[in-house]
Design a protein around this motif. Structure first.
Motif: not given
Ligand code: ADP
Ligand code: MG
Ligand code: ZN
Length: 477
Positions: A276-300
């Protein structure tokens, strides 16, 4: 005979989405049972799932922050089993094509940083919740949790001790909370852990037969359950018994693990691709955009605090344990370049008052501006540190304005050394006995004279300056 433990953890983290993963019901903890439900999450025949894009975004964000490879294409699968909390008769999950693989988390151990590899992260739906403690003779089911989005984060068997397991869990939880991916509330079940464990002779590279302890919902239980299970395995091996691959439950009251069922194999679940579901397809752009909200992490942050800002590892560690505290610290440090002092106020004074009231630092009535203005007053020798601490407590209890409280309490510092010296000489004149004992070498008496001076001047004097002046005068007398 020496044994070593081999541990791998599977962590389920509920994603902080507004709605569920395949329907638009609210994803909310604590609502009245069976109010956040619809035909989709109740598994009515004929309904179809629609994937929540934001759940995908959060999964990708977590995967990137955990150093995983995010796959351009992944698949959903049905895991079939019969249980009352699973109305469809299957869970929609991912199987051989998960959204992300091959990451790692670094944890701090006594021997330095240790890398725990992450094997895979997959997206799936949560099941409903059985309620066994409402009635003595009936079980109830709450389907509000059915269809809540989860990521499952599976490590390689890289963990060697119960302490490392709990350290990994704390580190992972903090990262997920920093990312705003999961609220980390273990009591409410937002983060749950299954622990896989086997034991082998030290130095061996073969893996022993593992058991899996299900549903550990606190750091302490993870440690205790693993310690129990390691002991049980070693006992069995010592007696020459064979360990059976099974699923265990930890009984925290009696501090023992008990078999729940023999381990099912994946073929028992009859996994197949979700039609009932299509394969989950992500473009390079999707992945990049989703990564933009990564804040500075605790160890950093920790590295920056100990490097650039000159804090000790201990201070930095305490500050980064809570994102809110770290942000508060940084806000203060932007207003005033005194990171050491700010850290000390937060670690000692804020933590004490916040813990007593069980509130977060964001709810603190003493804002960064107020703290900074207090620290400045001390630096400019307008009030003493002790006075500042008193003002701080008043600010916490009653709120108000720093300057107004200082005025009301009549806090001032006498910076006129002639006046201070006059007082010191008078005190020395009144206490010839103490003076002669001091002269005979009893250095402790300096404290007595400082005490007298503080009393006389009502604490309106900087303790460091007082000490120096008293000492000079005593030595001259
Ligand atoms: P399963 O198919 O039984 O769920 P997986 O290979 O998916 O097993 O691994 C599940 C978890 O168990 C992973 O975290 C993995 O690191 C851990 N694990 C696998 N084998 C062992 C072992 N022999 N001892 C301890 N942990 C193990
Ligand atoms: Mg498994
Ligand atoms: Zn629904």
């Amino acid at each position: 005979m020496n044994y070593e433990a081999v541990i791998g953890l599977e962590v389920h983290a509920q994603l902080k989405t507004r709605s569920k993963i395949f329907c638009s019901c609210p994803n909310e903890f604590g609502a009245n049972p069976n109010t956040n439900v619809c035909p989709v999450c109740l598994g009515m025949p004929g309904t179809l799932p629609v994937l929540n894009r934001f759940a995908v975004e959060l999964a990708v964000r977590a995967a990137l922050a955990l150093n995983c490879t995010v796959h351009r294409e992944s698949r959903f699968a049905r895991k079939n089993y019969f249980y009352p909390d699973l109305p469809k008769g299957y869970q929609i999950t991912q199987y051989d094509r998960p959204v992300a693989t091959d990451g790692f988390v670094e944890i701090e151990t006594e021997k330095g940083l240790k890398r725990i590899r992450i094997k895979r992260i997959h997206l799936e739906e949560d099941a409903g919740k059985d309620l066994h403690d409402i009635s003595p003779d009936k079980s109830y089911i709450d389907y509000n949790r059915s269809g809540v989005p989860l990521i499952e984060i599976v490590t390689e068997p890289d963990i060697s001790t119960p302490e490392e397991a709990s350290k990994y869990l704390r580190t992972l939880r903090n990262i997920l909370m920093y990312l705003d991916v999961c609220d980390g509330n273990m009591e409410e079940g937002s983060l749950r852990c299954d622990a896989n464990i086997s034991v082998r002779k030290s130095g061996s590279s073969e893996l022993g037969t593992k058991t899996e302890i299900k549903n550990l919902n606190s750091f302490r239980f993870v440690e205790k359950a693993l310690a129990c299970e390691i002991e049980r395995h070693i006992g069995m091996l010592e007696r020459g018994e064979r360990i059976e691959q099974q699923t265990m439950l930890y009984d925290s009251k009696e501090n023992i693990t008990r078999p729940m069922r023999s381990k099912e194999e994946s073929h028992d679940y009859r996994y197949f691709e979700e039609p009932d579901l299509l394969p989950l397809v992500l473009t390079e752009q999707d992945i990049r955009t989703y990564g933009e909200d990564i804040c500075e992490l605790p160890h950093q942050k920790k590295m920056r605090y100990t490097g650039e800002l000159g804090l000790t590892p201990y201070e930095a560690e305490i500050l980064v344990q809570d994102k809110g505290v770290a942000e508060f610290f940084e806000e203060c440090a932007l207003l005033l370049k005194e990171p050491k002092q700010i850290a000390s106020w937060i670690i000692n004074d804020y933590m004490r008052e916040l813990n007593a009231r069980k509130i977060s630092i964001k709810q603190s009535p003493v804002t960064p501006h107020k703290l900074v203005s207090l620290i400045k007053q001390v630096a400019e020798k307008k009030i003493t540190l002790n006075m500042a601490k008193e003002v701080f407590v008043i600010l916490f209890e009653e709120g108000g304005d720093v300057q107004e409280i200082i005025n009301r309490k009549g806090f001032t510092v006498v910076n006129d050394s002639d006046e201070i010296l006059k007082n010191i000489r008078e005190i020395i004149g009144k206490h010839p006995d103490e003076l002669s004992r001091y002269k005979k070498g009893n250095q402790n008496l300096i404290g007595f004279f400082i005490g007298e001076l503080m009393k006389r001047m009502k604490g309106r004097i900087d303790p460091k300056a007082a000490r120096e002046l008293v000492k000079t005068e005593l030595d001259k007398s």
